[in-house]
Design a protein around this motif. Structure first.
Motif, PDB file in Angstrom:
ATOM      1  N   VAL A 127       0.843  -1.207   0.000  1.00 19.33           N
ATOM      2  CA  VAL A 127       0.000   0.000   0.000  1.00 19.33           C
ATOM      3  C   VAL A 127       0.874   1.252   0.000  1.00 19.33           C
ATOM      4  O   VAL A 127       0.602   2.204  -0.740  1.00 19.33           O
ATOM      5  CB  VAL A 127      -0.980  -0.012   1.199  1.00 19.33           C
ATOM      6  CG1 VAL A 127      -1.693   1.319   1.344  1.00 19.33           C
ATOM      7  CG2 VAL A 127      -1.984  -1.147   1.041  1.00 19.33           C
ATOM      8  N   PHE A 128       1.933   1.247   0.791  1.00 21.22           N
ATOM      9  CA  PHE A 128       2.844   2.400   0.809  1.00 21.22           C
ATOM     10  C   PHE A 128       3.466   2.604  -0.574  1.00 21.22           C
ATOM     11  O   PHE A 128       3.548   3.726  -1.070  1.00 21.22           O
ATOM     12  CB  PHE A 128       3.933   2.207   1.873  1.00 21.22           C
ATOM     13  CG  PHE A 128       4.939   3.317   1.904  1.00 21.22           C
ATOM     14  CD1 PHE A 128       4.565   4.618   2.171  1.00 21.22           C
ATOM     15  CD2 PHE A 128       6.278   3.055   1.663  1.00 21.22           C
ATOM     16  CE1 PHE A 128       5.502   5.647   2.192  1.00 21.22           C
ATOM     17  CE2 PHE A 128       7.220   4.077   1.681  1.00 21.22           C
ATOM     18  CZ  PHE A 128       6.821   5.371   1.952  1.00 21.22           C
ATOM     19  N   GLY A 129       3.874   1.520  -1.214  1.00 18.33           N
ATOM     20  CA  GLY A 129       4.443   1.631  -2.557  1.00 18.33           C
ATOM     21  C   GLY A 129       3.445   2.172  -3.565  1.00 18.33           C
ATOM     22  O   GLY A 129       3.781   3.020  -4.393  1.00 18.33           O
ATOM     23  N   ALA A 130       2.212   1.695  -3.484  1.00 19.94           N
ATOM     24  CA  ALA A 130       1.175   2.179  -4.401  1.00 19.94           C
ATOM     25  C   ALA A 130       0.901   3.663  -4.183  1.00 19.94           C
ATOM     26  O   ALA A 130       0.739   4.426  -5.145  1.00 19.94           O
ATOM     27  CB  ALA A 130      -0.103   1.367  -4.218  1.00 19.94           C
ATOM     28  N   GLU A 131       0.875   4.096  -2.946  1.00 20.82           N
ATOM     29  CA  GLU A 131       0.632   5.521  -2.652  1.00 20.82           C
ATOM     30  C   GLU A 131       1.828   6.380  -3.077  1.00 20.82           C
ATOM     31  O   GLU A 131       1.652   7.493  -3.576  1.00 20.82           O
ATOM     32  CB  GLU A 131       0.304   5.728  -1.176  1.00 20.82           C
ATOM     33  CG  GLU A 131      -1.001   5.099  -0.738  1.00 20.82           C
ATOM     34  CD  GLU A 131      -2.234   5.590  -1.476  1.00 20.82           C
ATOM     35  OE1 GLU A 131      -2.214   6.694  -2.061  1.00 20.82           O
ATOM     36  OE2 GLU A 131      -3.248   4.867  -1.465  1.00 20.82           O
ATOM     37  N   ALA A 132       3.038   5.870  -2.888  1.00 20.09           N
ATOM     38  CA  ALA A 132       4.225   6.605  -3.344  1.00 20.09           C
ATOM     39  C   ALA A 132       4.207   6.736  -4.859  1.00 20.09           C
ATOM     40  O   ALA A 132       4.534   7.793  -5.413  1.00 20.09           O
ATOM     41  CB  ALA A 132       5.499   5.904  -2.864  1.00 20.09           C
TER      42      ALA A 132
END
Length: 124
Positions: A26-31
C-alpha cells in the motif's frame, strides 16, 4: 483524502507494522501515485521480500517497471515479470471478467519497454 495524506497514512502503517507485506504494498502504491518512484521501488521490493507478497501480482510488477523507467534503470526483467504475472492469473477465475484492464496492463508494460529501448537506443 489527498494523495499526500494517503501516503502519510501508508507510511505510518509501515512504521506500525514493518513486517506486514500488505502495508509495504500500500505504501508503494501511494508513493507511486504521487510520483515518488524511489520510495515506491523500495516499498514494493520490501513487500516482495516479506513473504514474497505480490510475486504473481501484475500491478506490483507494472509499477516497478514504471519506477525503473523513471529512475533510468533496466526495465526488461520487470516488464517480463509483469507479463508472467498476467499469464499466471487463474483463467477459470477470470471467466466473465472484463479483460480490458488486463490487456491495458500488458500494453502499458510493452510501452514501458519500448520507451526504455528508445532512450537507450536499443531494440525493444
Amino acid at each position: 483524502a489527498s494523495a499526500r495524506v494517503r501516503l502519510a497514512l501508508a507510511r505510518r502503517r509501515v512504521e506500525d507494522a514493518p513486517d506486514d507485506p500488505r502495508a509495504w504494498y500500500v505504501f508503494g502504491a501511494e508513493a507511486f501515485a504521487v510520483g515518488d518512484f524511489a520510495s515506491c521501488e523500495f516499498a514494493l521490493t520490501q513487500a516482495c521480500v516479506r513473504d514474497a507478497y505480490g510475486e504473481g501480482e501484475p500491478r506490483l510488477w507494472l509499477r516497478l517497471s514504471h519506477c525503473a523507467l523513471a529512475l533510468n534503470g533496466d526495465v526488461r526483467e520487470r516488464v517480463d515479470s509483469t507479463l508472467d504475472a498476467l499469464d499466471g492469473l487463474d483463467k477459470t477465475a477470470l471467466e466473465g471478467v472484463d479483460m480490458m484492464p488486463l490487456r491495458a496492463m500488458a500494453l502499458d508494460a510493452a510501452l514501458v519497454e519500448w520507451e526504455w529501448a528508445r532512450r537507450q537506443n536499443r531494440e525493444p
